[in-house]
Write an enzyme that holds these catalytic residues in place. Sequence first.
Site, PDB file in Angstrom:
ATOM      1  N   GLU A 148      25.626  12.166 -19.096  1.00 22.00           N
ATOM      2  CA  GLU A 148      25.040  11.209 -18.148  1.00 22.00           C
ATOM      3  C   GLU A 148      24.065  11.900 -17.181  1.00 22.00           C
ATOM      4  O   GLU A 148      23.090  11.293 -16.742  1.00 22.00           O
ATOM      5  CB  GLU A 148      26.132  10.453 -17.372  1.00 22.00           C
ATOM      6  N   LYS A 154      19.840   7.871  -9.837  1.00 20.45           N
ATOM      7  CA  LYS A 154      20.657   6.654  -9.754  1.00 20.45           C
ATOM      8  C   LYS A 154      20.380   5.923  -8.437  1.00 20.45           C
ATOM      9  O   LYS A 154      20.244   4.694  -8.409  1.00 20.45           O
ATOM     10  CB  LYS A 154      22.148   7.001  -9.895  1.00 20.45           C
ATOM     11  N   GLU A 193      21.371  -5.453 -10.718  1.00 25.45           N
ATOM     12  CA  GLU A 193      20.917  -5.419 -12.113  1.00 25.45           C
ATOM     13  C   GLU A 193      20.181  -6.683 -12.531  1.00 25.45           C
ATOM     14  O   GLU A 193      20.560  -7.376 -13.471  1.00 25.45           O
ATOM     15  CB  GLU A 193      22.086  -5.112 -13.077  1.00 25.45           C
TER      16      GLU A 193
END
Length: 362
Positions: free
Chosen positions: A186, A228, A238
């Site tokens: 990640e 992020k 989102e």
Amino acid sequence: MKQLTVELGERSYPIWIGPGVIEQLPRLLEEAGIDSGRKLFIVTDEHVAPLYLDQTKSQLQDAGYMVYHSVVEAGEKAKSLAVYERVMTEALEAGLDRKSAFLALGGGVVGDLAGFAAATYMRGVAFVQIPTTLLAHDSSVGGKVAVNHPLGKNIIGAFHQPRLVAYDTEFLKTLPPREVAAGFAEVIKHGLIWDETFVTWLEQNAEGLQRFEHDLLQEALLRACSVKVAVVSEDEKERGLRAILNLGHTFGHAFEALCGYETLNHGEAVSIGMVAAAMLAERLGIASGISARTRHILEKYRLPVMLPHAMNADEIIEAMRRDKKGEGGKLVFVLPTAIGKVEIRKDVAEEPVREVLRALQE
Ligand code: NAD
Ligand code: MG
């Protein structure tokens, strides 16, 4: 110790990263508006509790907090409604009120569970993330919290931002090697979607990072979290941009599910998924020469780049059409156009996807 801020108006919060952050926890809590004298409820798991619970608890008790805790089983099983109910019962028995806070001491599992408890306890109380895995640089930032239902992962959840992320890099030393690699998947993803210079830096520092040299680790987490933070600050719920964080995840979720979550863990599945996305982008003619470099960096971090065994392409495609991020059964992918840049492609044809799946099993 380094700091980043997630800018979300009155819900803004700091992320502190570095060795020894835990010793500063009482001060950081005060700064986040959680004063001593309040009740704190630590949620942790059976692997993390023997390593770091006493130390964390005594720091807080010495500073005047009333500290309670709940130890849940380790692993994804703890993100269930049954465990959630037990945590709620224990919090009620401890007499937590609206001014109390939940603290997640652990990886993404504990973070998602404790966060969902905090989001729903008395309609929402303060929440603090104390991540102890590398992967949790991803899960502890951004405010998505959830438990699983037998019919779907992360399907019962909320957006509930933490007041503070306190990331002590010393805690990472005890992580099993496979969890370390999964976390790096990640970290690498954050480079691949946003920042080519970070990818180059990760290529150059692969050995030192895997030896957990503190300066490097702090820098890697800071840079990965910065990506992020930039994405979440722009698209908290989102509605658009945040979907780019799913690079490698459409393929990855399908691989994980079809392997029964055992042969491949999430980071490993995403690793193969990112190679698949790069190959697909090349086949669709939207990128060139990126899959070799993608494969190479993942291999440097001891991550898989091929499927571990034969899998049925029809089943994989079926699973991808069902992905909850998908739209009406269309194949939706985050695809790289270059290293450090991605775009979202909806309604990709099946044939190039099949070709990529074949190539991943050869
Ligand atoms: P995890 O929390 O299960 O931790 C992995 C393993 O490492 C566990 O066995 C744990 O007990 C152990 N462990 C944790 N810290 C340790 C330490 N310091 N030393 C030794 N062992 C330690 O898994 P994870 O990979 O951290 O997180 C995965 C979860 O995160 C998934 O449930 C996923 O859905 C979720 N997630 C959430 C988000 C989000 O935005 N909310 C993002 C990504 C992932
Ligand atoms: Mg992920």
